[in-house]
Design a protein around this motif. Structure first.
Motif, PDB file in Angstrom:
ATOM      1  N   LEU A 150       0.827  -1.214   0.000  1.00  0.00           N
ATOM      2  CA  LEU A 150       0.000   0.000   0.000  1.00  0.00           C
ATOM      3  C   LEU A 150       0.859   1.260   0.000  1.00  0.00           C
ATOM      4  N   ALA A 151       1.854   1.274   0.878  1.00  0.00           N
ATOM      5  CA  ALA A 151       2.658   2.487   1.061  1.00  0.00           C
ATOM      6  C   ALA A 151       3.574   2.774  -0.119  1.00  0.00           C
ATOM      7  N   SER A 152       3.832   1.788  -0.950  1.00  0.00           N
ATOM      8  CA  SER A 152       4.789   1.964  -2.049  1.00  0.00           C
ATOM      9  C   SER A 152       4.334   2.972  -3.096  1.00  0.00           C
ATOM     10  N   VAL A 153       3.078   3.393  -3.053  1.00  0.00           N
ATOM     11  CA  VAL A 153       2.599   4.400  -4.006  1.00  0.00           C
ATOM     12  C   VAL A 153       3.068   5.802  -3.617  1.00  0.00           C
ATOM     13  N   ALA A 154       3.604   5.961  -2.412  1.00  0.00           N
ATOM     14  CA  ALA A 154       3.961   7.290  -1.902  1.00  0.00           C
ATOM     15  C   ALA A 154       5.066   7.947  -2.728  1.00  0.00           C
ATOM     16  N   ASP A 155       5.016   9.280  -2.767  1.00  0.00           N
ATOM     17  CA  ASP A 155       6.103  10.037  -3.406  1.00  0.00           C
ATOM     18  C   ASP A 155       7.390   9.874  -2.615  1.00  0.00           C
ATOM     19  N   GLU A 156       7.240   9.788  -1.292  1.00  0.00           N
ATOM     20  CA  GLU A 156       8.388   9.603  -0.409  1.00  0.00           C
ATOM     21  C   GLU A 156       8.054   8.487   0.568  1.00  0.00           C
ATOM     22  N   LEU A 157       8.941   7.485   0.642  1.00  0.00           N
ATOM     23  CA  LEU A 157       8.692   6.303   1.450  1.00  0.00           C
ATOM     24  C   LEU A 157       9.875   6.104   2.409  1.00  0.00           C
ATOM     25  N   TYR A 158       9.581   6.174   3.719  1.00  0.00           N
ATOM     26  CA  TYR A 158      10.635   6.134   4.728  1.00  0.00           C
ATOM     27  C   TYR A 158      10.388   5.013   5.734  1.00  0.00           C
ATOM     28  N   ILE A 159      11.476   4.568   6.373  1.00  0.00           N
ATOM     29  CA  ILE A 159      11.399   3.548   7.417  1.00  0.00           C
ATOM     30  C   ILE A 159      12.328   3.942   8.558  1.00  0.00           C
ATOM     31  N   HIS A 160      11.978   3.553   9.756  1.00  0.00           N
ATOM     32  CA  HIS A 160      12.775   3.827  10.955  1.00  0.00           C
ATOM     33  C   HIS A 160      14.136   3.139  10.839  1.00  0.00           C
ATOM     34  N   PRO A 161      15.206   3.771  11.346  1.00  0.00           N
ATOM     35  CA  PRO A 161      16.551   3.185  11.250  1.00  0.00           C
ATOM     36  C   PRO A 161      16.669   1.782  11.839  1.00  0.00           C
ATOM     37  N   GLU A 162      15.877   1.492  12.864  1.00  0.00           N
ATOM     38  CA  GLU A 162      15.906   0.162  13.470  1.00  0.00           C
ATOM     39  C   GLU A 162      14.604  -0.584  13.227  1.00  0.00           C
ATOM     40  N   GLY A 163      13.895  -0.171  12.201  1.00  0.00           N
ATOM     41  CA  GLY A 163      12.585  -0.748  11.927  1.00  0.00           C
ATOM     42  C   GLY A 163      12.656  -2.131  11.307  1.00  0.00           C
ATOM     43  N   GLY A 164      11.496  -2.683  11.048  1.00  0.00           N
ATOM     44  CA  GLY A 164      11.402  -4.013  10.459  1.00  0.00           C
ATOM     45  C   GLY A 164      10.694  -3.968   9.117  1.00  0.00           C
ATOM     46  N   ALA A 265      14.695   6.516   2.154  1.00  0.00           N
ATOM     47  CA  ALA A 265      15.673   6.831   3.191  1.00  0.00           C
ATOM     48  C   ALA A 265      15.226   6.228   4.511  1.00  0.00           C
ATOM     49  N   ILE A 266      16.172   6.103   5.439  1.00  0.00           N
ATOM     50  CA  ILE A 266      15.829   5.742   6.814  1.00  0.00           C
ATOM     51  C   ILE A 266      15.743   7.048   7.610  1.00  0.00           C
ATOM     52  N   LYS A 267      14.678   7.184   8.373  1.00  0.00           N
ATOM     53  CA  LYS A 267      14.480   8.419   9.135  1.00  0.00           C
ATOM     54  C   LYS A 267      13.741   8.111  10.431  1.00  0.00           C
ATOM     55  N   TYR A 268      13.966   8.995  11.409  1.00  0.00           N
ATOM     56  CA  TYR A 268      13.142   8.977  12.612  1.00  0.00           C
ATOM     57  C   TYR A 268      11.852   9.737  12.321  1.00  0.00           C
ATOM     58  N   ARG A 269      10.858   9.486  13.145  1.00  0.00           N
ATOM     59  CA  ARG A 269       9.559  10.091  12.900  1.00  0.00           C
ATOM     60  C   ARG A 269       9.625  11.621  12.918  1.00  0.00           C
ATOM     61  N   ASP A 270      10.382  12.169  13.861  1.00  0.00           N
ATOM     62  CA  ASP A 270      10.462  13.624  13.946  1.00  0.00           C
ATOM     63  C   ASP A 270      11.088  14.217  12.683  1.00  0.00           C
ATOM     64  N   GLU A 271      12.003  13.470  12.054  1.00  0.00           N
ATOM     65  CA  GLU A 271      12.609  13.955  10.814  1.00  0.00           C
ATOM     66  C   GLU A 271      11.588  13.941   9.675  1.00  0.00           C
ATOM     67  N   VAL A 272      10.748  12.915   9.656  1.00  0.00           N
ATOM     68  CA  VAL A 272       9.699  12.851   8.636  1.00  0.00           C
ATOM     69  C   VAL A 272       8.710  13.999   8.823  1.00  0.00           C
ATOM     70  N   LEU A 273       8.348  14.265  10.071  1.00  0.00           N
ATOM     71  CA  LEU A 273       7.407  15.356  10.352  1.00  0.00           C
ATOM     72  C   LEU A 273       8.018  16.714   9.996  1.00  0.00           C
ATOM     73  N   ASP A 274       9.315  16.874  10.222  1.00  0.00           N
ATOM     74  CA  ASP A 274       9.978  18.118   9.802  1.00  0.00           C
ATOM     75  C   ASP A 274       9.893  18.288   8.294  1.00  0.00           C
ATOM     76  N   ASP A 284       9.052  25.483  12.219  1.00  0.00           N
ATOM     77  CA  ASP A 284       9.431  24.262  12.928  1.00  0.00           C
ATOM     78  C   ASP A 284       8.612  24.051  14.189  1.00  0.00           C
ATOM     79  N   ASP A 285       8.236  25.154  14.860  1.00  0.00           N
ATOM     80  CA  ASP A 285       7.513  25.020  16.118  1.00  0.00           C
ATOM     81  C   ASP A 285       5.998  24.948  15.920  1.00  0.00           C
ATOM     82  N   ASP A 286       5.556  25.014  14.665  1.00  0.00           N
ATOM     83  CA  ASP A 286       4.126  24.912  14.388  1.00  0.00           C
ATOM     84  C   ASP A 286       3.676  23.454  14.438  1.00  0.00           C
ATOM     85  N   LYS A 287       2.443  23.268  14.860  1.00  0.00           N
ATOM     86  CA  LYS A 287       1.854  21.934  14.882  1.00  0.00           C
ATOM     87  C   LYS A 287       1.294  21.604  13.505  1.00  0.00           C
TER      88      LYS A 287
END
Length: 610
Positions: A150-164, A265-274, A284-287
């Motif tokens: 499902l996720a492979s359709v994304a323009d940008e596809l990321y996974i956690h550095p220690e993810g599975g 790329a491998i990224k942490y969630r906060d990096e993806v949200l940035d 950066d400080d906006d929700k």
């Protein structure tokens, strides 16, 4: 027993019964109170904020029709909101593409449990969304093969550095109960027609028959090929290379998947949200303003379908097991669905009935009741079209066979034209394990066949009578397919035998007419009925838990005993709240067997493709 002991026992019973009653009463009060609070809080108009992102986590079941599943109110979450179904989800994604307040989609998949055809439909809709020019970003700590698809359709596809990430091919494992039954002293009398009809295998064997292994292998190869084809297009990796990656287990950690271009790329969630904030042009400080699919449903609920036009296309969602009687929400009750189609047939406004099937079958009797009403609808001049979902097999194919046209997805599992009957005999278990014996007196050669067969050993004449009934039902099934599909009965027999087929192969052998989804089926029906403007209505009228309790409180419920209805809902949810995988599997088996009354048209239930 002395009077004092009797008094103690009575006292204990009184305490226990009072305690249970008090607990149930408190639970009912809590749920109703929570409902009232949530209902009051939901009366405010929902407005989408500018610069929002639609978040899709896709956890849990995804029914075809919104709310057409049992609610899980005992999970501790007390979710009284609508359970958005596949059809509405696709419509909402279309609305999100048009809504200027929504700038993109963030896919956050975790435990995706939907079928492969459902995943394909949703995946194609996400591809359509991208044509709006809006972005899709996907991220998770864990990706199963299905969630990655499902996720492979994304323009940008990321996974956690220690993810599975699970990507090692496709397999199917069936559970067999013959050994357990032998240990318990339970024997099952099995009657079936069709050498590929494997629904009874778990109760008569300890492994697959050669025929079943053949059809399962064919389905796995076909399904895997379709998956790799879509992944190849989305990730620009050849199918051959994808197969090599999986077959050689080249991905051992997330960095391997990035190197092989499976992720960006491998990224942490906060990096993806940035990164999302950068796309949205926020500080950066906006929700990040996120919108859930349930919130979007509140905004557009009354705008998804146009029901105002005089001529109507009626979509009847047949999903779940086909059962005798009324059935429950999420199942296909023969009486209920026959009644729905009968009412539609008698409405002058009904011009087209689109049967959306997602069912592995069930009761032969209930299937025939539904078939008959659809046949009468055709005789009344109504166009009947079938759209197949994840599975439309056995009884699910039976009810579709007489349609004017049948549409299926390439990954739809269909066919399974065959029948069976199964009668468990527990005499040995009771005699050997418990010391309980049985003796029989009968007046009439076959009298015990209408009594309790679980403690009676059928003789050869009685078994022959049952097998004859199964064979006759099988012949009826083939005749209905022959008539509905315009195929020679001998040819139908050659492709029947209980064998299941993937959609593309089913097209090649004449079981379906065209590849396409629900929209294609509606379009065909509209063209054949020569409709201009038309409205769309959906059946059955599935209700959320909130709507059910609202009926109870308002006095509009059809149930005479409202407290009993609430208690029944609670007990149902208590049963469904167990989370241990093995227990769920056994519960699944119990439910299937418990619903088997009379001759059955069911596909192999216990097959999962991972």
């Amino acid at each position: 027993m002395s009077d004092s002991n009797k008094a103690k026992v009575s006292l204990r019973r009184l305490i226990v019964s009072s305690l249970v009653g008090s607990i149930l009463s408190v639970m009912v009060i809590l749920i109703i109170s929570f409902f009232i609070i949530s209902n009051v809080s939901s009366t405010d108009e929902v407005v989408l904020k500018p610069n929002s992102v639609l978040r899709l986590n896709l956890d849990g079941a995804l029914p075809e029709l919104s709310n057409n599943v049992g609610q899980d109110i005992m999970s501790g979450q007390f979710n009284t909101s609508n359970k958005v179904g596949l059809s509405d989800l696709c419509r909402l994604i279309d609305k999100a593409a048009e809504d200027d307040n929504i700038k993109g989609i963030f896919i956050d998949p975790k435990q995706v449990s939907m079928g492969w055809s459902t995943a394909k439909v949703l995946r194609d809709k996400l591809i359509d969304f991208k044509e709006s020019g809006k972005f899709i970003v996907a991220y998770s700590t864990m990706f199963s093969q299905r969630s990655y698809y499902l996720a492979s359709v994304a323009d940008e596809l990321y996974i956690h550095p220690e993810g599975g990430f699970s990507f090692m091919g496709m397999a199917s494992q069936l559970m067999y109960f013959k050994g357990l039954m032998d240990k318990l002293g339970v024997k099952a009398k099995i009657f079936y027609a069709g050498k590929f009809k494997s629904a009874t295998e778990p109760f008569r064997r300890k492994d697959m028959t050669p025929e079943n292994r053949k059809q399962v292998s064919a389905m796995l190869r076909g399904m895997y090929d379709l998956i790799l084809e879509d992944l190849s297009e989305s990730r620009s990796i050849s199918k051959t290379r994808l197969f090599e990656i999986a077959d050689s287990a080249l991905i051992r950690e997330p960095a391997d998947a990035v190197e092989l271009a499976m992720f960006d790329a491998i990224k942490y969630r906060d990096e993806v949200l940035d990164g999302l904030k950068e796309k949205l042009g926020t500080r950066d400080d906006d929700k990040i303003e996120t919108v859930s699919i349930n919130t979007l449903m509140k905004v557009y609920k009354d705008k998804l379908l146009d029901k105002t036009k005089e001529d109507k296309v009626a979509i009847v969602y047949a999903e779940g097991n086909i059962v005798d009687g009324k059935g429950d929400q999420g199942s296909i009750g023969g009486d209920t669905y026959a009644g729905i189609i009968r009412k539609l047939r008698k409405k002058p406004s009904t011009k087209v009935i689109v049967l959306r099937v997602n069912s592995g079958g069930g009761s032969a009797l209930a299937s025939d009741l539904i078939w008959r009403e659809l046949a009468m609808a055709k005789e009344a001049g109504i166009k009947v079209v079938t759209s197949m979902g994840d599975v439309a097999a056995s009884g699910g194919y039976y009810i579709a066979a007489n349609s004017d046209r049948i549409f299926a997805e390439k990954s739809t599992i269909t066919g399974s034209i065959g029948v069976f009957g199964m009668i468990p005999n527990m005499t040995e278990m009771f005699e050997e394990k418990l010391g309980i014996t049985f003796d029989t007196v009968k007046i009439g050669r076959y009298a015990m066949m209408q009594a309790n067969p679980m403690f009676y050993e059928f003789n050869s004449d009685e078994e022959e009578l049952i097998q004859t009934s199964v064979d006759e039902t099988y012949m009826t099934f083939k005749e209905k397919v022959s008539e509905g599909r315009g195929l020679d009965i001998e040819y139908v027999d050659s492709i029947a035998q209980g064998r299941v087929w993937l959609g593309q192969k089913a097209l090649n052998i004449g079981l379906v007419d065209e590849m396409g989804g629900l929209a294609s089926a509606i379009e065909y029906g509209v063209e054949q009925a020569n409709l201009g403007e038309y409205g769309v209505v959906e059946y059955p009228k599935a209700k959320s838990l909130q709507e059910k309790i609202a009926e109870i409180l308002s006095g509009d419920s059809e149930e005479d005993d409202k407290v009993s209805m609430v208690s029944a809902i609670l007990l149902q949810q208590i049963q469904s709240s167990v989370s241990i995988a093995e227990w769920n599997e056994l519960q699944h088996v119990y439910r299937q067997v418990n619903q088997m009354k009379g001759v059955q048209m069911r596909m192999p239930y216990f097959m999962n493709m991972y």
